[in-house]
Write a protein that holds these residues in place. Structure first.
Motif, PDB file in Angstrom:
ATOM      1  N   ARG A  48       0.837  -1.205   0.000  1.00 65.17           N
ATOM      2  CA  ARG A  48       0.000   0.000   0.000  1.00 65.17           C
ATOM      3  C   ARG A  48       0.870   1.252   0.000  1.00 65.17           C
ATOM      4  O   ARG A  48       0.613   2.215  -0.737  1.00 65.17           O
ATOM      5  CB  ARG A  48      -0.921  -0.014   1.214  1.00 65.17           C
ATOM      6  N   VAL A  49       1.907   1.250   0.830  1.00 62.77           N
ATOM      7  CA  VAL A  49       2.810   2.400   0.905  1.00 62.77           C
ATOM      8  C   VAL A  49       3.547   2.580  -0.425  1.00 62.77           C
ATOM      9  O   VAL A  49       3.701   3.699  -0.925  1.00 62.77           O
ATOM     10  CB  VAL A  49       3.807   2.225   2.060  1.00 62.77           C
ATOM     11  N   TRP A  50       3.985   1.473  -1.020  1.00 60.29           N
ATOM     12  CA  TRP A  50       4.697   1.552  -2.297  1.00 60.29           C
ATOM     13  C   TRP A  50       3.795   2.124  -3.383  1.00 60.29           C
ATOM     14  O   TRP A  50       4.234   2.977  -4.174  1.00 60.29           O
ATOM     15  CB  TRP A  50       5.199   0.174  -2.693  1.00 60.29           C
ATOM     16  N   ALA A  51       2.547   1.719  -3.423  1.00 58.80           N
ATOM     17  CA  ALA A  51       1.612   2.247  -4.413  1.00 58.80           C
ATOM     18  C   ALA A  51       1.411   3.747  -4.228  1.00 58.80           C
ATOM     19  O   ALA A  51       1.346   4.514  -5.202  1.00 58.80           O
ATOM     20  CB  ALA A  51       0.273   1.513  -4.323  1.00 58.80           C
ATOM     21  N   TRP A  52       1.300   4.172  -2.986  1.00 56.31           N
ATOM     22  CA  TRP A  52       1.124   5.597  -2.680  1.00 56.31           C
ATOM     23  C   TRP A  52       2.285   6.421  -3.216  1.00 56.31           C
ATOM     24  O   TRP A  52       2.092   7.462  -3.863  1.00 56.31           O
ATOM     25  CB  TRP A  52       0.986   5.751  -1.171  1.00 56.31           C
ATOM     26  N   TYR A  53       3.523   5.946  -2.975  1.00 51.10           N
ATOM     27  CA  TYR A  53       4.670   6.725  -3.405  1.00 51.10           C
ATOM     28  C   TYR A  53       4.935   6.602  -4.900  1.00 51.10           C
ATOM     29  O   TYR A  53       5.464   7.540  -5.509  1.00 51.10           O
ATOM     30  CB  TYR A  53       5.907   6.360  -2.579  1.00 51.10           C
ATOM     31  N   LEU A  54       4.582   5.503  -5.522  1.00 57.25           N
ATOM     32  CA  LEU A  54       4.669   5.431  -6.982  1.00 57.25           C
ATOM     33  C   LEU A  54       3.747   6.457  -7.620  1.00 57.25           C
ATOM     34  O   LEU A  54       4.086   7.080  -8.631  1.00 57.25           O
ATOM     35  CB  LEU A  54       4.295   4.030  -7.472  1.00 57.25           C
ATOM     36  N   TRP A  55       2.577   6.624  -7.042  1.00 60.24           N
ATOM     37  CA  TRP A  55       1.622   7.604  -7.545  1.00 60.24           C
ATOM     38  C   TRP A  55       2.177   9.023  -7.388  1.00 60.24           C
ATOM     39  O   TRP A  55       2.124   9.833  -8.314  1.00 60.24           O
ATOM     40  CB  TRP A  55       0.296   7.451  -6.803  1.00 60.24           C
ATOM     41  N   ALA A 121      17.151   0.733 -10.851  1.00 66.98           N
ATOM     42  CA  ALA A 121      16.370   0.239 -11.979  1.00 66.98           C
ATOM     43  C   ALA A 121      15.184   1.162 -12.252  1.00 66.98           C
ATOM     44  O   ALA A 121      14.689   1.838 -11.347  1.00 66.98           O
ATOM     45  CB  ALA A 121      15.881  -1.184 -11.693  1.00 66.98           C
ATOM     46  N   PRO A 122      14.714   1.219 -13.509  1.00 65.73           N
ATOM     47  CA  PRO A 122      13.551   2.065 -13.823  1.00 65.73           C
ATOM     48  C   PRO A 122      12.322   1.624 -13.029  1.00 65.73           C
ATOM     49  O   PRO A 122      12.114   0.422 -12.791  1.00 65.73           O
ATOM     50  CB  PRO A 122      13.347   1.832 -15.325  1.00 65.73           C
ATOM     51  N   LEU A 123      11.514   2.591 -12.625  1.00 63.48           N
ATOM     52  CA  LEU A 123      10.287   2.295 -11.894  1.00 63.48           C
ATOM     53  C   LEU A 123       9.109   2.209 -12.855  1.00 63.48           C
ATOM     54  O   LEU A 123       9.079   2.914 -13.865  1.00 63.48           O
ATOM     55  CB  LEU A 123      10.008   3.393 -10.867  1.00 63.48           C
ATOM     56  N   PRO A 124       8.133   1.370 -12.540  1.00 68.72           N
ATOM     57  CA  PRO A 124       6.926   1.347 -13.368  1.00 68.72           C
ATOM     58  C   PRO A 124       6.164   2.650 -13.214  1.00 68.72           C
ATOM     59  O   PRO A 124       6.122   3.236 -12.132  1.00 68.72           O
ATOM     60  CB  PRO A 124       6.127   0.164 -12.799  1.00 68.72           C
TER      61      PRO A 124
END
Length: 238
Positions: A48-55, A121-124
């Motif tokens: 959940r935290v990773w999704a938040w920061y990717l956004w 590495a590149p991030l999605p």
């Protein structure tokens, strides 16, 4: 003249980067900010935290520095300028400022939560917010985390020492777009005032610093900063 700038969320909001409270709307409205930006939240729900920061990483990549960021960078042609920021974006750097000391980390940096190895590495991309996204794994088996200072963590030693030095050697401290309530960063203007340093606050809203600042400008960063440099010599003479 030595100018140190302490910037907060307000200057980036003018570029379209939502503040934390603004960002926690819609899909994320039901989540406590502590859950999304703390060591406890990461250990309990890393996806959940990773999704938040990717956004948020996607949001920052889609905006540009504004006239406030560009004005601060342009001051370097006339003065010795250091930038201290509580923001995790790279808008000051993209405008041309250097050095920039990130007190709360950066969305441009990632490392392993176990061994500390940097992740390059590149991030999605995440053009639309998602509630969950599993973070990549390190070779050691740990998870890759954003290089952000979360609740429950200490400020990075290097940037903090550099910030203290920049405030100690400044002729003028310009505090722009910060609420003045998040410590220890909020203590830097207090240190400057105690030393007799001129402190200029740029903020449309009153803050705890307002009544003590040498000069308070009730304007946005994009309005005030492009002309502020012209006012500083008169302040120094007084």
């Amino acid at each position: 003249m030595r100018i140190t700038v302490l910037s907060g969320a307000g200057i980036s909001a003018e570029s379209g980067v939502p503040t934390f409270r603004d960002d926690a709307t819609g899909l994320w409205a039901k989540y406590d900010p502590y859950e999304l930006s703390s060591t406890d939240g990461w250990q309990t729900h890393p996806e959940r935290v990773w999704a938040w920061y990717l956004w948020r990483h996607h949001l920052v990549a889609t905006v540009e520095p504004n006239n406030g960021h560009r004005a601060v960078a342009a001051w370097q042609d006339y003065a010795d300028v250091a930038v201290i920021t509580q923001n995790v974006d790279d808008l000051h750097e993209r405008a041309g400022s250097k050095p920039v000391h990130h007190l709360h980390g950066s969305l441009s940096e990632f490392w392993c939560d176990t061994c500390g190895a940097r992740y390059h590495a590149p991030l999605p991309d995440m053009p639309e917010p998602e509630l969950e996204k599993m973070p990549p794994s390190c070779e050691c088996g740990g998870l890759i985390r954003p290089g952000i200072v979360w609740f429950g963590e200490q400020l990075p030693d290097g940037p903090w020492r550099a910030a203290v030095e920049a405030v100690a050697t400044a002729d003028v401290l310009v505090v722009v777009g910060t609420s003045g309530i998040v410590y220890p960063a909020a203590g830097l203007p207090e240190v400057a005032l105690a030393r007799g340093t001129i402190v200029v606050e740029v903020n449309p809203q009153p803050t705890p610093l307002s009544e003590n600042a040498t000069l308070t400008i009730r304007e946005s960063a994009t309005t005030a900063l492009p002309t502020l440099l012209l006012q500083l010599p008169a302040l120094l003479e007084n």
